[in-house]
Design an enzyme around this catalytic site. Structure first.
Site, PDB file in Angstrom:
ATOM      1  N   GLU A 202      -8.541  -1.201  -3.285  1.00 29.88           N
ATOM      2  CA  GLU A 202      -9.367  -0.068  -3.296  1.00 29.88           C
ATOM      3  C   GLU A 202     -10.790  -0.165  -3.154  1.00 29.88           C
ATOM      4  O   GLU A 202     -11.723   0.490  -3.408  1.00 29.88           O
ATOM      5  CB  GLU A 202      -9.096   0.328  -4.947  1.00 29.88           C
ATOM      6  N   ASP A 341      -5.416   3.377   5.912  1.00 30.29           N
ATOM      7  CA  ASP A 341      -4.292   2.757   5.321  1.00 30.29           C
ATOM      8  C   ASP A 341      -3.328   2.590   6.494  1.00 30.29           C
ATOM      9  O   ASP A 341      -3.114   3.708   7.178  1.00 30.29           O
ATOM     10  CB  ASP A 341      -3.672   3.561   4.256  1.00 30.29           C
TER      11      ASP A 341
END
Length: 524
Positions: A202, A341
């Site tokens: 994260e 991502d």
């Protein structure tokens, strides 16, 4: 004066891709579970490798900095997952064949009308046949050899990370150190390369973590742009350490992945959300941002390809302009990082892999040098030291997604489970040491730590905070917490044989990270 597109521009551009899913094997299939893994594998991982191998055959190197979390690597190598993926591809072929031979409308949109669905099914059938051939040739015995070839060939730089992707700032420092060191060792074992850098889960950071990174041999890591106060033109050593933080350039990254204006929302691209009910395929295009599913137009590959070309040109121009302006601003060649991502490319955005391949060709032709994060350090794209604030790449760029009121119960659960696990394992290790060191592997203690790490995965609070399969996320967190407590209670009360049986039972579902060794847990 307009600079011709072929003229070199100053600086360096880096693509960073973060490949991550939680542990999904043996934990449900649909709508959340193994299906998520197989969709991402087929739509993103296979096409990405295809793109990189194609470019490698053209003698192109240093193309992408690719983060692969240990939990994804474990699933790509897991025999159960490999068999499941093969079955999933075969099922996809059956569904494509059904679409290619349909005679009746079966979905909510014009894209599911017979003639449109037949055309779509024929194209889908050719695509799945290619993927089946690639999977059986390259992937059937695991993903590690596939990725290692790209690492060995210097096509990619590998980023590692801690086991099971915990939100590190909220984790007990002992377990944090253990998860990171074991994660780096896991990468070494799978790829014969120990990553020099990591994608911190994260992009989360707490002051002082750079010291832990340095001790573990990590030389660089990713943060989000605001962590560097928006100045991402150079990597920055953190505090008094030599560990370099690289920041995602939001001006460039958001050009691709923005909820309001990102490329994947273009009307010509395949719509992620509209399914044909009979086949489970996605035969519609976005059509328009406010067009309901029952009005979506059929997917048109030629229309999509034209949009890809336009977005390649736009991105290349954006990168050139950003490098020129940032270099002028700081008075030296700048470094621009676009980070995403991996699953964006193919899974969420069907055309993403094609766009990426074209961009990786077009940037050098436009005078932009592409390199990895390690290249950036080697070539001196590092500025003055910086003190980083507590931060992440989540909403608000702080910790609220993983520590806010909405997930306060999960924060308490994680603290309780970690305390129980560490206390139990400490006592077991102390008892073994009293019998003479070094003792043998402790399967029960290993499984306690394995279930604990699955409990504290950052995915569960993220999914709750974002209301994305929140019930599944809470179920998974509490399931692994229950496993930890159950094994630990049996061991702590002296029921060693029962603890062994429980550990073996849970290990049948959660047997990832076979080299995890509780004896390497840092002492209290």
């Amino acid at each position: 004066m307009t600079v011709p597109a072929s003229d070199p521009v100053p600086g360096l551009f880096t693509f960073v891709l973060h490949t991550h899913l939680p542990w999904l094997a043996h934990h449900g299939r649909w709508p959340v579970g193994e299906e998520w893994l197989y969709q991402s594998w087929s739509a993103s991982y296979l096409p990405l490798v295809r793109v990189l191998r194609t470019l490698a055959d053209e003698d192109r190197q240093h193309l992408v900095t690719l983060g692969v979390t240990p939990v994804v690597a474990a699933q790509l190598d897991d025999p159960y997952c490999l068999q499941g993926m093969h079955h999933w591809l075969a099922n996809w072929r059956l569904r494509a064949r059904e679409a290619a031979t349909t005679r009746t409308a079966s979905g909510p949109s014009p894209a599911s009308e017979p003639e449109a669905l037949r055309r779509f099914g024929s194209r889908e059938l050719a695509e799945v046949d290619r993927e089946l051939a690639e999977f059986e040739t390259l992937w059937r015995h695991g993903g590690s050899p596939v990725l290692r070839e790209l690492i060995d060939g210097r096509v990619i730089e590998l980023l590692g990370g801690p086991l099971a992707h915990p939100f590190q700032p909220l984790l007990n420092p002992r377990l944090r150190e253990f998860a990171l060191r074991e994660g780096l060792a896991d990468a070494q074992q799978r790829f014969a390369h120990r990553p020099a850098g990591i994608w911190a889960p994260e992009c989360a950071y707490a002051p002082g973590m750079e010291t832990e990174y340095a001790a573990a041999g990590v030389g660089h890591f990713m943060v989000d742009g605001p962590s560097l106060h928006g100045d991402t033109a150079l990597g920055r050593p953190v505090g008094d350490s030599d560990v370099v933080a690289f920041g995602r350039d939001l001006a460039v990254s958001y050009r691709v992945w923005s909820p309001k204006s990102g490329y994947p929302g273009h009307a010509a691209y395949r719509d992620f959300h509209t399914y044909d009910h009979a086949t489970g395929l996605k035969p519609a295009r976005v059509t328009g941002r406010n067009v309901p599913s029952d009005a979506k137009a059929p997917y048109d590959p030629a229309r999509a390809a034209a949009a890809v070309d336009g977005h390649v040109d736009d991105f290349v121009a954006t990168v050139r302009e950003r490098l020129i302006s940032e270099s002028a601003r700081i008075g030296r060649p700048a470094h621009v990082i676009a980070a995403f991502d991996t699953e964006l490319f193919g899974h969420w955005w069907y055309e993403g892999p094609l766009w990426l391949e074209k961009v990786l060709r077009a940037l050098p032709e436009a005078g932009v040098r592409i390199g990895t994060l390690t290249d950036a350090i080697t070539d001196g794209y590092v500025g003055a030291p910086v003190e980083l604030p507590p931060s992440s790449w989540g909403s608000g760029k702080d910790w609220q997604v993983w520590a806010g009121d909405q997930v306060a119960d999960l924060v308490r659960l994680n603290t309780e489970v970690v305390d129980t696990a560490l206390s139990t394992v400490d006592k077991a290790l102390a008892h073994a040491a009293a019998l003479g060191a070094p003792g043998p592997r402790m399967f029960v203690a290993d499984q306690i730590l394995r279930e604990t790490l699955l409990t504290v995965s950052s995915d569960w609070p993220f999914m709750v905070s974002k209301d994305s399969a929140a019930d599944y996320a809470r179920y998974r967190a509490h399931l692994h917490a229950h496993a930890t407590r159950e094994i630990a209670d049996a061991l702590a009360s002296g029921r060693v044989e029962q603890a062994q049986r429980l550990a073996q039972g849970w290990n049948r579902a959660d047997g990832l990270f076979g080299a995890l060794d509780a004896r390497r847990l840092p002492s209290a």
